[in-house]
Design a protein around this motif. Sequence first.
Motif, short mmCIF file in Angstrom:
data_model
loop_
_atom_site.label_atom_id
_atom_site.label_comp_id
_atom_site.label_asym_id
_atom_site.label_seq_id
_atom_site.Cartn_x
_atom_site.Cartn_y
_atom_site.Cartn_z
N ASN A 35 0.82 -1.21 0.00
CA ASN A 35 0.00 0.00 0.00
C ASN A 35 0.86 1.26 0.00
O ASN A 35 0.42 2.33 0.44
N SER B 157 -11.22 -0.94 0.22
CA SER B 157 -9.91 -1.54 -0.02
C SER B 157 -9.93 -2.70 -0.99
O SER B 157 -8.89 -3.07 -1.52
N HIS C 6 -7.33 4.79 2.45
CA HIS C 6 -6.91 4.69 1.06
C HIS C 6 -7.15 5.98 0.28
O HIS C 6 -6.95 6.01 -0.94
#
Length: 378
Positions: A40, A171, A199
């Motif tokens: 990520n 996600s 996110h």
Amino acid sequence: MAESPFAWIDEQARARRRAGLVRTLRPRPADTPLLDLASNDYLGLARHPEITEAAARAARVWGGGATGSRLVTGSTELHAELERELAEFCGFESALVFSSGYAANLAAVTALAPHGSLIVSDAGNHASLIDGCRLARGATQVVAHADPEAVRKALGTHSGPAVVVSDTVFSVDGDAAPLTGLAGVCRESGAGLVVDDAHGLGVLGEGGRGAPHAAGLAGAADVVATVTLSKSFGSQGGAVLGPARVIEHLVNAARTFIFDTGLAPAAAGAALAALRLLRREPERAARARAVATELHTRLTAEGLEAVRPDAAVVSVRAPSPEQAVRWAADCREAGLAVGCFRPPSVPDGISRLRLTARADLTGGQIDRAVRVISEARR
């Protein structure tokens, strides 16, 4: 000898193997040849020399650990500095840093949903929000994914305090929540809105200020946002952003704040350096979004079922859990690391490859990723 009290675990293990859902740890070396589309690290900052040096400097100054909970010895001047700059950057009145984004979500949901309250939770929410709902004393009603009308109906059944809980960017598929619509529905009934911007921070909004900022909700008296420092900021930890009264309440009521050791100084230092770097280089946010769009366009052109991204997550659907695992393994054999999401991690039961559209990916790396994914699928 009596049977082990954990013998039931063996049957669960067999069931996982039959369903193709066994998970294993795969320690990665410090220097890997794999092209990373699995992490990520949206802005490519985890190994940036400015960030790693800030982490090392913080450890040298403050020590290897926080040494205690934030209310005892775990709050340093560095933590306070990070909270001030993070709140200002994202457009909120105040911020509170936690040891993880998971802990921040548990704190926000449990502390803001007392006995007698209603929590309205999106069906696609992250596990940390779901666990927060389970631990809260209020009653939870799960509603259809990204559906403000379903939220309105749920709120209409309750007359007391209420909060609506949602990811800003989900996600699994990388789709964005309808924040403006959710905020409007909340305001009709006087409910609070708690959103997880894990996110969105660093990717959405002006210069990466996040989804609430992009939606014009940052700093609103009825909006609370949680973020993680372990994605776009390339560090570790999480935070809750919101009105000062909410943050003060969390300091006094949130169990994952009161009873948890504070975030390690090295992680706080790295996150603060990442925030300052993003201020200087706001184009990183737009680049991450552009890479996501390009990956989606090119994978779709190859005949793959890729979900159109709203941020930096690109999801490519697989026929089954077993084939998703094989697909990801074949990509790895070809030098490309991709995420592999299977039940129970996916709420709809559809397995996927999950790709990270990092801002530092070059054109050649994008070409390579598309080629490897397409060839491995065939």
